[in-house]
Each structure stands twice: as C-alpha cells, then as structure tokens.
Write a protein that holds these residues in place. Structure first.
Motif, PDB file in Angstrom:
ATOM      1  N   ARG A  96       0.828  -1.214   0.000  1.00 59.87           N
ATOM      2  CA  ARG A  96       0.000   0.000   0.000  1.00 59.87           C
ATOM      3  C   ARG A  96       0.856   1.254   0.000  1.00 59.87           C
ATOM      4  O   ARG A  96       0.568   2.213  -0.700  1.00 59.87           O
ATOM      5  N   ALA A  97       1.906   1.234   0.826  1.00 60.67           N
ATOM      6  CA  ALA A  97       2.799   2.393   0.901  1.00 60.67           C
ATOM      7  C   ALA A  97       3.483   2.616  -0.446  1.00 60.67           C
ATOM      8  O   ALA A  97       3.608   3.749  -0.924  1.00 60.67           O
ATOM      9  N   ARG A  98       3.909   1.520  -1.081  1.00 59.93           N
ATOM     10  CA  ARG A  98       4.567   1.609  -2.387  1.00 59.93           C
ATOM     11  C   ARG A  98       3.591   2.113  -3.442  1.00 59.93           C
ATOM     12  O   ARG A  98       3.934   2.956  -4.265  1.00 59.93           O
ATOM     13  N   SER A  99       2.365   1.615  -3.411  1.00 58.65           N
ATOM     14  CA  SER A  99       1.344   2.049  -4.361  1.00 58.65           C
ATOM     15  C   SER A  99       1.065   3.540  -4.212  1.00 58.65           C
ATOM     16  O   SER A  99       0.932   4.264  -5.206  1.00 58.65           O
ATOM     17  N   ALA A 100       0.989   4.018  -2.968  1.00 54.92           N
ATOM     18  CA  ALA A 100       0.750   5.441  -2.717  1.00 54.92           C
ATOM     19  C   ALA A 100       1.910   6.281  -3.250  1.00 54.92           C
ATOM     20  O   ALA A 100       1.706   7.356  -3.830  1.00 54.92           O
ATOM     21  N   GLN A 101       3.131   5.773  -3.091  1.00 49.86           N
ATOM     22  CA  GLN A 101       4.311   6.483  -3.581  1.00 49.86           C
ATOM     23  C   GLN A 101       4.282   6.596  -5.105  1.00 49.86           C
ATOM     24  O   GLN A 101       4.542   7.665  -5.667  1.00 49.86           O
ATOM     25  N   LEU A 102       3.927   5.490  -5.786  1.00 52.25           N
ATOM     26  CA  LEU A 102       3.869   5.511  -7.254  1.00 52.25           C
ATOM     27  C   LEU A 102       2.721   6.381  -7.749  1.00 52.25           C
ATOM     28  O   LEU A 102       2.856   7.080  -8.758  1.00 52.25           O
ATOM     29  N   ASP A 103       1.580   6.353  -7.047  1.00 50.00           N
ATOM     30  CA  ASP A 103       0.451   7.217  -7.407  1.00 50.00           C
ATOM     31  C   ASP A 103       0.859   8.683  -7.316  1.00 50.00           C
ATOM     32  O   ASP A 103       0.458   9.502  -8.141  1.00 50.00           O
ATOM     33  N   GLU A 104       1.656   9.017  -6.296  1.00 52.73           N
ATOM     34  CA  GLU A 104       2.094  10.401  -6.106  1.00 52.73           C
ATOM     35  C   GLU A 104       2.992  10.830  -7.263  1.00 52.73           C
ATOM     36  O   GLU A 104       2.882  11.938  -7.770  1.00 52.73           O
ATOM     37  N   ILE A 105       3.867   9.934  -7.715  1.00 53.95           N
ATOM     38  CA  ILE A 105       4.736  10.246  -8.862  1.00 53.95           C
ATOM     39  C   ILE A 105       3.896  10.444 -10.118  1.00 53.95           C
ATOM     40  O   ILE A 105       4.151  11.329 -10.923  1.00 53.95           O
ATOM     41  N   THR A 106       2.873   9.617 -10.271  1.00 51.48           N
ATOM     42  CA  THR A 106       2.013   9.693 -11.455  1.00 51.48           C
ATOM     43  C   THR A 106       1.218  10.986 -11.505  1.00 51.48           C
ATOM     44  O   THR A 106       1.057  11.590 -12.566  1.00 51.48           O
ATOM     45  N   ALA A 107       0.707  11.428 -10.352  1.00 53.45           N
ATOM     46  CA  ALA A 107      -0.262  12.520 -10.328  1.00 53.45           C
ATOM     47  C   ALA A 107       0.316  13.882  -9.957  1.00 53.45           C
ATOM     48  O   ALA A 107      -0.301  14.904 -10.247  1.00 53.45           O
ATOM     49  N   SER A 108       1.475  13.926  -9.287  1.00 53.66           N
ATOM     50  CA  SER A 108       1.967  15.215  -8.785  1.00 53.66           C
ATOM     51  C   SER A 108       2.492  16.093  -9.911  1.00 53.66           C
ATOM     52  O   SER A 108       2.793  15.620 -11.008  1.00 53.66           O
ATOM     53  N   SER A 109       2.589  17.383  -9.616  1.00 53.95           N
ATOM     54  CA  SER A 109       3.177  18.312 -10.578  1.00 53.95           C
ATOM     55  C   SER A 109       4.673  18.034 -10.636  1.00 53.95           C
ATOM     56  O   SER A 109       5.355  18.062  -9.611  1.00 53.95           O
ATOM     57  N   MET A 110       5.185  17.731 -11.817  1.00 56.76           N
ATOM     58  CA  MET A 110       6.550  17.232 -11.955  1.00 56.76           C
ATOM     59  C   MET A 110       7.501  18.332 -12.429  1.00 56.76           C
ATOM     60  O   MET A 110       7.278  18.956 -13.465  1.00 56.76           O
ATOM     61  N   THR A 111       8.558  18.566 -11.657  1.00 54.28           N
ATOM     62  CA  THR A 111       9.598  19.507 -12.062  1.00 54.28           C
ATOM     63  C   THR A 111      10.692  18.754 -12.809  1.00 54.28           C
ATOM     64  O   THR A 111      10.823  17.529 -12.666  1.00 54.28           O
ATOM     65  N   LEU A 112      11.480  19.477 -13.549  1.00 53.31           N
ATOM     66  CA  LEU A 112      12.566  18.869 -14.313  1.00 53.31           C
ATOM     67  C   LEU A 112      13.570  18.190 -13.371  1.00 53.31           C
ATOM     68  O   LEU A 112      13.997  17.055 -13.617  1.00 53.31           O
ATOM     69  N   GLU A 113      13.903  18.872 -12.269  1.00 51.68           N
ATOM     70  CA  GLU A 113      14.890  18.326 -11.324  1.00 51.68           C
ATOM     71  C   GLU A 113      14.392  17.023 -10.701  1.00 51.68           C
ATOM     72  O   GLU A 113      15.147  16.056 -10.583  1.00 51.68           O
ATOM     73  N   ARG A 114      13.127  17.010 -10.306  1.00 51.43           N
ATOM     74  CA  ARG A 114      12.585  15.793  -9.666  1.00 51.43           C
ATOM     75  C   ARG A 114      12.536  14.642 -10.670  1.00 51.43           C
ATOM     76  O   ARG A 114      12.869  13.509 -10.352  1.00 51.43           O
ATOM     77  N   ALA A 115      12.092  14.926 -11.896  1.00 52.62           N
ATOM     78  CA  ALA A 115      12.027  13.890 -12.927  1.00 52.62           C
ATOM     79  C   ALA A 115      13.417  13.322 -13.208  1.00 52.62           C
ATOM     80  O   ALA A 115      13.589  12.105 -13.343  1.00 52.62           O
ATOM     81  N   GLN A 116      14.413  14.186 -13.263  1.00 49.96           N
ATOM     82  CA  GLN A 116      15.787  13.725 -13.500  1.00 49.96           C
ATOM     83  C   GLN A 116      16.280  12.846 -12.354  1.00 49.96           C
ATOM     84  O   GLN A 116      16.971  11.849 -12.583  1.00 49.96           O
ATOM     85  N   SER A 117      15.907  13.206 -11.124  1.00 50.85           N
ATOM     86  CA  SER A 117      16.342  12.405  -9.974  1.00 50.85           C
ATOM     87  C   SER A 117      15.684  11.022  -9.991  1.00 50.85           C
ATOM     88  O   SER A 117      16.293  10.030  -9.608  1.00 50.85           O
ATOM     89  N   ILE A 118      14.423  10.948 -10.452  1.00 55.19           N
ATOM     90  CA  ILE A 118      13.732   9.655 -10.546  1.00 55.19           C
ATOM     91  C   ILE A 118      14.424   8.766 -11.583  1.00 55.19           C
ATOM     92  O   ILE A 118      14.666   7.578 -11.350  1.00 55.19           O
ATOM     93  N   ILE A 119      14.772   9.353 -12.715  1.00 56.72           N
ATOM     94  CA  ILE A 119      15.459   8.586 -13.761  1.00 56.72           C
ATOM     95  C   ILE A 119      16.845   8.149 -13.275  1.00 56.72           C
ATOM     96  O   ILE A 119      17.261   7.004 -13.486  1.00 56.72           O
ATOM     97  N   ALA A 120      17.547   9.058 -12.584  1.00 62.73           N
ATOM     98  CA  ALA A 120      18.893   8.732 -12.091  1.00 62.73           C
ATOM     99  C   ALA A 120      18.857   7.600 -11.060  1.00 62.73           C
ATOM    100  O   ALA A 120      19.772   6.771 -11.021  1.00 62.73           O
ATOM    101  N   ALA A 121      17.796   7.545 -10.249  1.00 61.19           N
ATOM    102  CA  ALA A 121      17.682   6.484  -9.241  1.00 61.19           C
ATOM    103  C   ALA A 121      17.528   5.117  -9.901  1.00 61.19           C
ATOM    104  O   ALA A 121      17.934   4.094  -9.342  1.00 61.19           O
ATOM    105  N   GLY A 122      16.923   5.080 -11.093  1.00 61.68           N
ATOM    106  CA  GLY A 122      16.843   3.838 -11.864  1.00 61.68           C
ATOM    107  C   GLY A 122      15.804   2.839 -11.407  1.00 61.68           C
ATOM    108  O   GLY A 122      15.826   1.689 -11.847  1.00 61.68           O
ATOM    109  N   ASP A 123      14.866   3.234 -10.523  1.00 58.83           N
ATOM    110  CA  ASP A 123      13.815   2.320 -10.081  1.00 58.83           C
ATOM    111  C   ASP A 123      12.797   2.153 -11.213  1.00 58.83           C
ATOM    112  O   ASP A 123      12.159   3.116 -11.637  1.00 58.83           O
TER     113      ASP A 123
END
Length: 195
Positions: A96-123
């Motif tokens: 549930r916690a993981r699902s909530a985290q992924l939902d937040e990534i899907t729905a939140s307002s995405m900045t360039l820096e945050r998007a780059q950090s998600i890609i860099a993490a490689g998950d």
C-alpha cells in the motif's frame, strides 16, 4: 476457545475483504475498470483463502490449549500459519505504501529536477509511473521515449505531455503496444470531419 476457529476465520476474511474493497474503490475512482474488475475477482478468492487460514490457525491454537492432544503437529502448523499471516500482512502494508508512492509520482506536478532524480535512481516502477505523468517536462519525455522498457515507451507514447514529434517517432516502434499507444496520442488522432 470453542469459537476461536470461527472468530479468526471471520476476522481474517473481513480484513482481506476490506483491503481488496478499498483497492477496488481506489481503482474505480481512477476509472481503471479492468483493474477494478480483476481486483474484485482476486479479492473474493483471497477473502475465502484468508478465512480458511484464520480458521486453521484458530483450530491449531485450540488444539495447543487441549492437554489431551498431541501438541507437536499443531504447534508446527500454527507456527507456519502465523509466519504466513505475518508475511501477508507485512506485504499488504508495504504494498500500500509503495502504491501510494507511485500514485504520487504519477499525479503530482513534476519539475525537471525531480524527474531527473527519478530517472537517475533507476527504479523501474518509479520510471514507469513518471512516464504516465501529464505534467512531465518535454525533455524528460524525449528521454523516456528511448527507454529499453516497452511499458515506459508505451506510456510515453500515449501521454499528452509527449511532444508530437516524439509520438510520431514512437508510432514506428518495433513493439506493437507502443505503436497502439502512439496512435492514441492527441497529435495523431484524425480530426473529426466538419459538417
């Protein structure tokens, strides 16, 4: 102690039913009809299984409390069921916690820096969630279009935030699912005929 098997069976079944029903409501709110239907089917099966596990656990605890019974078999079985139950509960909570985290990534307002950090993490799951995000910057969508993951490219192809030239590029992708999603991109839909 006489009603312990029935009580635990009902408790386990009720907890499973509640968990799956709340998941169903969440999917319905997102208009994910197919996933909601699957959740109901899986939920019924897991509710029955959970009820049986609860009943068996109660039965074995009941046997352990009876001095006339051979306790060794019941103790081993009860231990296995308790471990299984604990692992299942832990999986549900962390899932549930993981699902909530992924939902937040899907729905939140995405900045360039945050998007780059998600890609860099490689998950992989987080990158897939990012490819759904409709506020994702165009330069990130260009990177996602080159992903080796077919799901990421498919999500990117159908995302309205994806630039039109990227959707055109993905329309020639070797993967059929990616091409189907690219065909649904707003830039590639055929205009409705004027009357």
């Amino acid at each position: 102690m006489r009603f312990l098997p029935a009580a635990l069976g009902l408790l386990f079944a009720g907890a499973s039913a509640f968990f799956h029903y709340s998941g169903y409501l969440g999917l319905m709110a997102k208009h994910a009809w197919t996933a909601a239907t699957i959740t109901i089917g899986v939920g019924i099966a897991f509710t029955l299984l959970s009820g049986a596990v609860g009943w068996f656990l109660g039965r074995n605890i009941q046997e352990l409390s009876d001095p006339k019974q051979d306790r060794s078999h019941a103790a081993v079985l009860a231990s296995c069921i308790i471990i299984f139950t604990g692992y299942t509960a832990y999986s549900m909570v962390t899932g549930r916690a993981r699902s909530a985290q992924l939902d937040e990534i899907t729905a939140s307002s995405m900045t360039l820096e945050r998007a780059q950090s998600i890609i860099a993490a490689g998950d992989r799951d987080e990158i897939r969630a990012l490819s759904y995000n409709r506020s994702c910057p165009p330069e990130i969508m260009r990177k996602l279009a080159l992903s080796e993951d077919d799901s990421v490219r498919a999500n990117t192809a159908g995302n309205p935030a994806t630039p039109a030239d990227v959707a055109t590029f993905l329309a020639r992708d070797p993967n059929e699912s990616v091409r189907i999603y690219a065909a649904s991109h707003p830039s590639r839909r055929a205009p409705s005929p004027e009357r």
